[in-house]
Motif scaffolding. Structure first.
Motif, PDB file in Angstrom:
ATOM      1  N   THR A  67       0.856  -1.189   0.000  1.00  0.00           N
ATOM      2  CA  THR A  67       0.000   0.000   0.000  1.00  0.00           C
ATOM      3  C   THR A  67       0.887   1.232   0.000  1.00  0.00           C
ATOM      4  O   THR A  67       1.864   1.299   0.762  1.00  0.00           O
ATOM      5  CB  THR A  67      -0.931   0.028   1.231  1.00  0.00           C
ATOM      6  N   CYS A  68       0.565   2.163  -0.871  1.00  0.00           N
ATOM      7  CA  CYS A  68       1.395   3.353  -1.021  1.00  0.00           C
ATOM      8  C   CYS A  68       0.559   4.606  -0.756  1.00  0.00           C
ATOM      9  O   CYS A  68      -0.592   4.685  -1.203  1.00  0.00           O
ATOM     10  CB  CYS A  68       1.969   3.434  -2.429  1.00  0.00           C
ATOM     11  N   PRO A  69       1.106   5.590  -0.060  1.00  0.00           N
ATOM     12  CA  PRO A  69       0.404   6.863   0.099  1.00  0.00           C
ATOM     13  C   PRO A  69       0.160   7.493  -1.267  1.00  0.00           C
ATOM     14  O   PRO A  69       1.001   7.415  -2.161  1.00  0.00           O
ATOM     15  CB  PRO A  69       1.367   7.703   0.939  1.00  0.00           C
ATOM     16  N   LEU A  70      -0.985   8.132  -1.421  1.00  0.00           N
ATOM     17  CA  LEU A  70      -1.286   8.765  -2.702  1.00  0.00           C
ATOM     18  C   LEU A  70      -0.243   9.806  -3.079  1.00  0.00           C
ATOM     19  O   LEU A  70       0.016  10.042  -4.259  1.00  0.00           O
ATOM     20  CB  LEU A  70      -2.673   9.411  -2.667  1.00  0.00           C
ATOM     21  N   SER A  71       0.361  10.417  -2.083  1.00  0.00           N
ATOM     22  CA  SER A  71       1.353  11.454  -2.356  1.00  0.00           C
ATOM     23  C   SER A  71       2.562  10.920  -3.110  1.00  0.00           C
ATOM     24  O   SER A  71       3.245  11.664  -3.823  1.00  0.00           O
ATOM     25  CB  SER A  71       1.813  12.107  -1.049  1.00  0.00           C
ATOM     26  N   THR A  72       2.843   9.618  -2.962  1.00  0.00           N
ATOM     27  CA  THR A  72       4.018   9.046  -3.618  1.00  0.00           C
ATOM     28  C   THR A  72       3.740   8.591  -5.049  1.00  0.00           C
ATOM     29  O   THR A  72       4.687   8.396  -5.825  1.00  0.00           O
ATOM     30  CB  THR A  72       4.552   7.839  -2.826  1.00  0.00           C
ATOM     31  N   ILE A  73       2.484   8.433  -5.391  1.00  0.00           N
ATOM     32  CA  ILE A  73       2.139   7.840  -6.694  1.00  0.00           C
ATOM     33  C   ILE A  73       2.690   8.660  -7.871  1.00  0.00           C
ATOM     34  O   ILE A  73       3.342   8.104  -8.759  1.00  0.00           O
ATOM     35  CB  ILE A  73       0.613   7.659  -6.809  1.00  0.00           C
ATOM     36  N   PRO A  74       2.452   9.985  -7.917  1.00  0.00           N
ATOM     37  CA  PRO A  74       2.984  10.739  -9.072  1.00  0.00           C
ATOM     38  C   PRO A  74       4.512  10.778  -9.109  1.00  0.00           C
ATOM     39  O   PRO A  74       5.094  10.966 -10.173  1.00  0.00           O
ATOM     40  CB  PRO A  74       2.406  12.142  -8.866  1.00  0.00           C
ATOM     41  N   LYS A  75       5.147  10.639  -7.953  1.00  0.00           N
ATOM     42  CA  LYS A  75       6.602  10.769  -7.890  1.00  0.00           C
ATOM     43  C   LYS A  75       7.321   9.494  -8.314  1.00  0.00           C
ATOM     44  O   LYS A  75       8.408   9.547  -8.885  1.00  0.00           O
ATOM     45  CB  LYS A  75       7.030  11.144  -6.464  1.00  0.00           C
ATOM     46  N   ILE A  76       6.723   8.367  -8.016  1.00  0.00           N
ATOM     47  CA  ILE A  76       7.420   7.094  -8.211  1.00  0.00           C
ATOM     48  C   ILE A  76       7.052   6.437  -9.529  1.00  0.00           C
ATOM     49  O   ILE A  76       7.920   5.935 -10.252  1.00  0.00           O
ATOM     50  CB  ILE A  76       7.104   6.130  -7.046  1.00  0.00           C
ATOM     51  N   PHE A  77       5.759   6.441  -9.845  1.00  0.00           N
ATOM     52  CA  PHE A  77       5.288   5.648 -10.974  1.00  0.00           C
ATOM     53  C   PHE A  77       5.173   6.504 -12.225  1.00  0.00           C
ATOM     54  O   PHE A  77       4.576   7.577 -12.215  1.00  0.00           O
ATOM     55  CB  PHE A  77       3.946   4.999 -10.648  1.00  0.00           C
ATOM     56  N   VAL A  78       5.695   6.001 -13.321  1.00  0.00           N
ATOM     57  CA  VAL A  78       5.683   6.733 -14.581  1.00  0.00           C
ATOM     58  C   VAL A  78       4.991   5.879 -15.630  1.00  0.00           C
ATOM     59  O   VAL A  78       4.775   4.685 -15.457  1.00  0.00           O
ATOM     60  CB  VAL A  78       7.108   7.079 -15.056  1.00  0.00           C
ATOM     61  N   PHE A  79       4.613   6.523 -16.733  1.00  0.00           N
ATOM     62  CA  PHE A  79       4.085   5.794 -17.879  1.00  0.00           C
ATOM     63  C   PHE A  79       4.787   6.297 -19.123  1.00  0.00           C
ATOM     64  O   PHE A  79       5.348   7.383 -19.144  1.00  0.00           O
ATOM     65  CB  PHE A  79       2.563   5.954 -18.000  1.00  0.00           C
ATOM     66  N   ASP A  80       4.776   5.518 -20.176  1.00  0.00           N
ATOM     67  CA  ASP A  80       5.500   5.871 -21.393  1.00  0.00           C
ATOM     68  C   ASP A  80       4.959   7.151 -22.001  1.00  0.00           C
ATOM     69  O   ASP A  80       3.762   7.424 -21.971  1.00  0.00           O
ATOM     70  CB  ASP A  80       5.374   4.747 -22.427  1.00  0.00           C
TER      71      ASP A  80
END
Length: 369
Positions: free
Chosen positions: A28-41
């Motif tokens: 489970t990840c805090p929502l705050s980390t989602i834009p910082k860690i996960f990328v898409f092509d």
């Protein structure tokens, strides 16, 4: 957050599992980390070199609004990601299970989203409007990437059997959408819908005892009030909708015959236009024009519907409701069907309706209505 082997890393409390002989991890990840860690092509990368579809930005605002408007009552499903790097998993010393521990991923690892890139984009945008959402969590399913081919296959596999619920089932379960709520109310309380509305499917089988789908009733109500997809309905409008459809029922002998078991629903659907969505939608559009033009007299005028010949064999429906012998729910056909009903009730056509009438039905009497 530092590993002797890989330097600085992201650390996630996680559960390890095995699927097809390969480990995967759930965290489970805090929502705050989602834009910082996960990328898409990026969009400019050719599709053959991507691991998922390009981002459809038109989908994002609605998802953002859902998050922002329902901070205490939203549900977002897990993201599925591939880690293009080796990872380490430290088993917890305080658990009897060897599958509970800490997942460590190098900070320089590329983490691609296989499923959920639109959720990620919506989270990023929603955090700007509601920063307090940063402390919420979302589940993330981690797979260790084995290259582009494997990631593309994962995307194909994840989406191969995904099936959206039918519009009727979505309307049945959606308690936030007021047009769905109105359709459910009418389907339970008002003739001819009560007991004769298909609540789950968006099509009706030939042997079914139902007349209309919940989704077609929902669309007809939007037409009745000229509503868009997300407009609200007042209590007065809900009462008016019930009054309107009851009045239509009382002026429609075939509907009454079905309710009174004098006409089988299957025969009704086979022979009549107003047993289908195109007829119901056209009646909603007719109601919008009629109530607007005659707010005090519409109940008397609607009685003229009793003179309408709704049989599919009636030439008036050719090129309106019927195309090449089959019903059509295209917007043009709904408008042309509405035109015929307006003519039957002596209502004038709008300039756009008259133009459409002349274009598709040059010799129609309604073109002069």
């Amino acid at each position: 957050m530092k590993s002797a082997q890989d330097g600085y890393c992201f650390s996630f409390p996680a559960v390890r599992g095995i699927q097809a002989g390969k480990p995967f991890y759930i965290a489970t990840c805090p929502l705050s980390t989602i834009p910082k860690i996960f990328v898409f092509d990026e969009d400019e990368v050719p599709p053959e070199l991507r691991a998922q579809r390009t981002l459809n930005k038109a989908r994002i605002p609605e998802m953002v609004r859902y998050l922002v408007d329902n901070p205490d009552d939203y549900v977002f499903s897990a993201l599925t990601v591939s880690v293009a790097s080796s990872v380490s998993f430290d088993e917890s010393e305080h658990s009897e299970s060897s599958n509970l521990g800490t997942l460590r991923i190098p900070m320089n690892a590329q983490i691609l989203i296989n499923d959920g890139q639109h959720r990620r984009a919506a989270i990023e945008a929603a955090l700007k409007e509601r920063p307090e959402l940063a402390y919420d969590n979302i589940p993330v399913l981690f797979f260790v990437d084995e290259g582009l081919t494997r990631s593309q296959q994962m995307f194909a596999d994840l989406n191969k059997y995904a099936v959206k619920p039918s519009p009727s089932l979505a309307a049945l379960y959606d308690s936030r959408d007021e047009s769905s709520e109105l359709a459910r109310y009418l389907a339970q309380k008002v003739k001819p819908f009560a007991g004769f509305t298909e609540m789950e499917k968006s099509s009706i089988s030939s042997k079914s005892g139902k007349l209309f789908t919940l989704s077609s009733l929902k669309q007809a109500n939007r037409a009745l009030f000229g509503k868009g997809m997300k407009d609200c309905f007042t209590e007065q409008e809900k009462e008016l909708a019930a009054e309107f459809w009851q009045a239509v029922y009382e002026s429609t002998p075939e509907w009454q015959m079905v309710i009174n078991k004098q006409l089988a629903p299957s025969q009704f659907r086979q022979e009549y236009v107003h047993a289908h969505g195109v007829g119901l939608h056209a009646l909603g559009s007719l109601g919008c024009a009629l109530i607007t033009a005659q707010p005090d007299e519409w109940k008397e005028t609607i009685k003229k519907l009793i003179n309408v010949d709704w049989k599919k064999s009636n030439p008036i429906w050719a090129n309106r409701s019927m195309l090449h012998g089959k019903l059509s729910k295209a917007s043009t056909n709904i408008m042309l069907t509405t035109n015929a009903l307006k003519h039957a009730l002596s209502l004038s056509l709008t300039p756009d309706e008259r133009t459409l009438e002349n274009q598709y039905i040059p010799n129609s009497e309604a073109s002069n209505g």
